[in-house]
Design an enzyme around this catalytic site. Structure first.
Site, PDB file in Angstrom:
ATOM      1  N   LYS A  23       0.845  -1.209   0.000  1.00  0.00           N
ATOM      2  CA  LYS A  23       0.000   0.000   0.000  1.00  0.00           C
ATOM      3  C   LYS A  23       0.875   1.253   0.000  1.00  0.00           C
ATOM      4  CE  LYS A  23      -1.743   1.621   4.081  1.00  0.00           C
ATOM      5  NZ  LYS A  23      -1.472   3.037   4.321  1.00  0.00           N
ATOM      6  N   ASN A  24       1.871   1.267   0.880  1.00  0.00           N
ATOM      7  CA  ASN A  24       2.666   2.489   1.033  1.00  0.00           C
ATOM      8  C   ASN A  24       3.654   2.718  -0.113  1.00  0.00           C
ATOM      9  OD1 ASN A  24       1.256   3.015   3.313  1.00  0.00           O
ATOM     10  ND2 ASN A  24       2.920   2.564   4.748  1.00  0.00           N
ATOM     11  N   CYS A 117      -4.638   7.949   9.534  1.00  0.00           N
ATOM     12  CA  CYS A 117      -4.782   7.309  10.846  1.00  0.00           C
ATOM     13  C   CYS A 117      -4.569   8.315  11.967  1.00  0.00           C
ATOM     14  CB  CYS A 117      -3.761   6.183  10.983  1.00  0.00           C
ATOM     15  SG  CYS A 117      -4.233   4.675  10.160  1.00  0.00           S
ATOM     16  N   ARG A 122       0.937  14.605  13.300  1.00  0.00           N
ATOM     17  CA  ARG A 122       1.373  14.399  11.920  1.00  0.00           C
ATOM     18  C   ARG A 122       1.403  15.693  11.096  1.00  0.00           C
ATOM     19  NH1 ARG A 122      -0.877   8.687   9.802  1.00  0.00           N
ATOM     20  NH2 ARG A 122       1.100   8.656   8.746  1.00  0.00           N
ATOM     21  N   ASP A 309       4.981   0.787  12.084  1.00  0.00           N
ATOM     22  CA  ASP A 309       3.764   0.131  11.599  1.00  0.00           C
ATOM     23  C   ASP A 309       3.638  -1.320  12.073  1.00  0.00           C
ATOM     24  OD1 ASP A 309       2.966   2.421  10.342  1.00  0.00           O
ATOM     25  OD2 ASP A 309       3.409   1.751   8.312  1.00  0.00           O
ATOM     26  N   ARG A 401      -8.366  -0.612   5.190  1.00  0.00           N
ATOM     27  CA  ARG A 401      -7.539   0.397   4.505  1.00  0.00           C
ATOM     28  C   ARG A 401      -6.189  -0.184   4.081  1.00  0.00           C
ATOM     29  NH1 ARG A 401      -6.586   5.752   7.635  1.00  0.00           N
ATOM     30  NH2 ARG A 401      -5.417   6.002   5.709  1.00  0.00           N
TER      31      ARG A 401
HETATM   32  C1  UD1 Z   1       4.535   6.872   6.314  1.00  0.00           C
HETATM   33  C2  UD1 Z   1       3.659   5.665   6.189  1.00  0.00           C
HETATM   34  C3  UD1 Z   1       3.171   5.216   7.545  1.00  0.00           C
HETATM   35  C4  UD1 Z   1       4.360   4.991   8.479  1.00  0.00           C
HETATM   36  C5  UD1 Z   1       5.273   6.203   8.502  1.00  0.00           C
HETATM   37  C6  UD1 Z   1       6.545   5.983   9.293  1.00  0.00           C
HETATM   38  C7  UD1 Z   1       2.671   5.974   4.004  1.00  0.00           C
HETATM   39  C8  UD1 Z   1       1.448   6.249   3.216  1.00  0.00           C
HETATM   40  N1  UD1 Z   1       2.535   5.992   5.332  1.00  0.00           N
HETATM   41  O1  UD1 Z   1       3.737   7.899   6.883  1.00  0.00           O
HETATM   42  O2  UD1 Z   1       2.458   4.004   7.393  1.00  0.00           O
HETATM   43  O3  UD1 Z   1       3.887   4.754   9.796  1.00  0.00           O
HETATM   44  O4  UD1 Z   1       5.643   6.563   7.160  1.00  0.00           O
HETATM   45  O5  UD1 Z   1       7.244   4.883   8.814  1.00  0.00           O
HETATM   46  O6  UD1 Z   1       3.722   5.689   3.465  1.00  0.00           O
HETATM   47  N2  UD1 Z   1       6.746  14.643  10.604  1.00  0.00           N
HETATM   48  C9  UD1 Z   1       6.934  15.962  10.888  1.00  0.00           C
HETATM   49  N3  UD1 Z   1       6.795  16.871   9.872  1.00  0.00           N
HETATM   50  C10 UD1 Z   1       6.504  16.502   8.592  1.00  0.00           C
HETATM   51  C11 UD1 Z   1       6.325  15.136   8.311  1.00  0.00           C
HETATM   52  C12 UD1 Z   1       6.453  14.215   9.335  1.00  0.00           C
HETATM   53  O7  UD1 Z   1       7.206  16.324  12.027  1.00  0.00           O
HETATM   54  O8  UD1 Z   1       6.398  17.367   7.723  1.00  0.00           O
HETATM   55  C13 UD1 Z   1       6.864  13.647  11.693  1.00  0.00           C
HETATM   56  C14 UD1 Z   1       5.538  12.894  11.927  1.00  0.00           C
HETATM   57  O9  UD1 Z   1       4.688  13.628  12.759  1.00  0.00           O
HETATM   58  C15 UD1 Z   1       6.015  11.622  12.570  1.00  0.00           C
HETATM   59  C16 UD1 Z   1       7.353  11.372  11.866  1.00  0.00           C
HETATM   60  O10 UD1 Z   1       7.740  12.617  11.299  1.00  0.00           O
HETATM   61  O11 UD1 Z   1       6.235  11.801  13.943  1.00  0.00           O
HETATM   62  C17 UD1 Z   1       7.295  10.318  10.789  1.00  0.00           C
HETATM   63  O12 UD1 Z   1       6.371  10.673   9.803  1.00  0.00           O
HETATM   64  P1  UD1 Z   1       6.550  10.313   8.272  1.00  0.00           P
HETATM   65  O13 UD1 Z   1       7.794   9.496   8.078  1.00  0.00           O
HETATM   66  O14 UD1 Z   1       6.381  11.534   7.467  1.00  0.00           O
HETATM   67  O15 UD1 Z   1       5.298   9.361   8.046  1.00  0.00           O
HETATM   68  P2  UD1 Z   1       4.233   9.417   6.866  1.00  0.00           P
HETATM   69  O16 UD1 Z   1       4.911   9.676   5.573  1.00  0.00           O
HETATM   70  O17 UD1 Z   1       3.105  10.246   7.279  1.00  0.00           O
END
Ligand code: UD1
Length: 420
Positions: A23-24, A117, A122, A309, A401
């Protein structure tokens, strides 16, 4: 009507399960398909509500999509940079990735702040900092983010945290920027490598994906002979089935897995006394007779650390392990949503700041529990497999999902799950 799983206790799960495409990996590739006017044929796309929501979003911009038997064609030739709909973006966080593609191709995008989620605040600050470094102007109003740029210019960008989504969004935008972009301290997850491979297939020039530094040579136009891409197997789905085998003290072979991608899970399972055999593209998880599952500590980390995850599912295993384990969540600040529900099943868990301290109990007991998010939901299903008495898991839409036919595939291995 929302659906529930009624789960009766089962014996040891046995047999082979084929792992779906990730999915990701599929979601960012779908966002990337917006970059090109050519038709993309995408294979191993999982049949999931998140994937269909992303297709609906692409269609809302004028792209055409067709899904059949895990193959998806996307023709974004007629796409336009319309405002992304709140209803569609609210369904999944990965939809925010259309921002990078629309900005690169059309010079503008307007996207609502994303949903997804409920596992923490986030933010998207790292996404936006990166796009600003490429020359985009950014404006926030009424819950929407608007980005625009006459021209994107390659830049050196250092991410404060190796965010998966920020790395992807910046890659998508930088593909069509002028000159070179160097992305440092970026995410190195296998899904990033898959996205880079897809971007190179459509005519981008990206090197270094899978390391902490990615170099993107901007191209003026994306050109490719034929666009065909098959997404990688889902390492989280694989990890979840590995845990299902462990919790039920079963013997399950997972086909279509990249053993390297599940190494952090494999290593932990071995540490707690579960046997794992790795082959070229399959993994077998089994318990030696009478072997006791022992407690182990873990800390979630960006890849190649233990994936956040898989944290909830591992907690379900530790809930009945011999001894005390400490699980520390370092990636998201609010990701112990399963704890209250596991406690209702008899688990002995305390939360102290970012750690959960789990005293293994003999057996969990079935009751009514609710899935609050995707992985917490999977963890409850796993816990129910080994519990005494029936468990009712509500909030199945969260599980749908991210897992294609989770109940059906577990039942093929010997589980007793009814969807009602
Ligand atoms: C992706 C995955 C999700 C997984 C996560 C971490 C997808 C669709 N989802 O989510 O399943 O749990 O990676 O492996 O691929 N953060 C910030 N600022 C930002 C972006 C992120 O502070 O602009 C923080 C987030 O709040 C979190 C951490 O960084 O604490 C990790 O987030 P991120 O790696 O961005 O996860 P996602 O891409 O949302």
């Amino acid at each position: 009507m929302t659906e529930k799983f009624l789960i009766e206790p089962c014996g040891a799960l046995q047999g082979t399960v084929e792992i779906s495409g990730a999915k990701n990996a599929a979601l960012p590739v779908l966002a990337a398909a917006l970059l090109t006017e050519q038709t993309c044929t995408l294979q191993s796309i999982p049949d999931l509500s998140d994937v269909h929501a992303m297709c609906a979003l692409l269609e809302s911009f004028g792209a055409r999509t067709h899904f059949h038997a895990n193959t998806l064609t996307v023709d974004a030739g007629g796409a336009e940079p319309l405002d992304a709909s709140y209803e569609l973006v609210g369904k999944l966080r990965a939809s925010f990735l259309v921002m990078g593609s629309l900005l690169a191709r059309f010079g503008r995008a307007k996207v609502p702040l994303p949903g997804g989620c409920a596992i923490g605040t986030r933010p998207v600050d790292l996404h936006l900092k990166g796009l600003a470094a490429l020359g985009a102007s950014i404006d926030h109003s009424h819950g929407f983010v608007s980005v625009s740029a006459k021209k994107l210019q390659g830049a050196k960008i250092y991410l404060d945290f190796p965010s998966v989504g920020a790395t992807e969004n910046i890659m998508l935008a930088a593909v069509l920027a002028e000159g070179q972009t160097v992305l440092e301290n970026c995410a190195s997850e296998p899904e990033i490598v898959d996205l880079a491979n897809f971007l190179n297939t459509i005519g981008g020039k990206i090197r270094g994906a899978g390391t902490d530094t990615i170099k993107i040579e901007g191209v003026r136009r994306l050109e490719a002979r034929e666009i065909r891409h098959s997404v990688i197997p889902d390492r989280i789905e694989a990890g979840t089935f590995m845990l299902a085998a462990a919790i039920s003290r079963g013997d399950v072979t997972l086909a279509n897995v990249m053993p390297d991608h599940v190494k952090p899970v494999t290593a932990k399972l071995k540490e707690v006394n579960i046997s794992v055999e790795e082959n070229d593209s399959s993994v077998r998880v089994f318990c030696k007779r009478d072997s006791k599952i022992i407690a182990a500590d873990l800390k979630t980390m960006p890849y190649p650390g233990f994936p956040t995850d898989m944290q909830a599912q591992f907690m379900s295993l530790m809930a009945t392990a011999a001894g005390t384990s400490v699980i520390t969540e370092t990636v998201f600040e609010n990701r112990f949503m399963q704890v209250g529900e596991l406690k209702r099943m008899g688990a002995d868990i305390k939360i102290e700041s970012r750690s959960a301290i789990i005293e293994g109990v003999n057996r969990l007991t079935g009751t009514q529990v609710a899935a609050s998010d995707l992985r917490a939901g999977a963890a409850l299903v796993l816990a129910a497999l080994g519990a005494k008495g029936a468990t009712e898991v509500s909030g199945v839409q969260h599980i749908d999902r991210g897992y294609e036919g989770f109940d059906v595939r577990l039942n093929k291995l010997g589980a007793r799950i009814r969807r009602v």
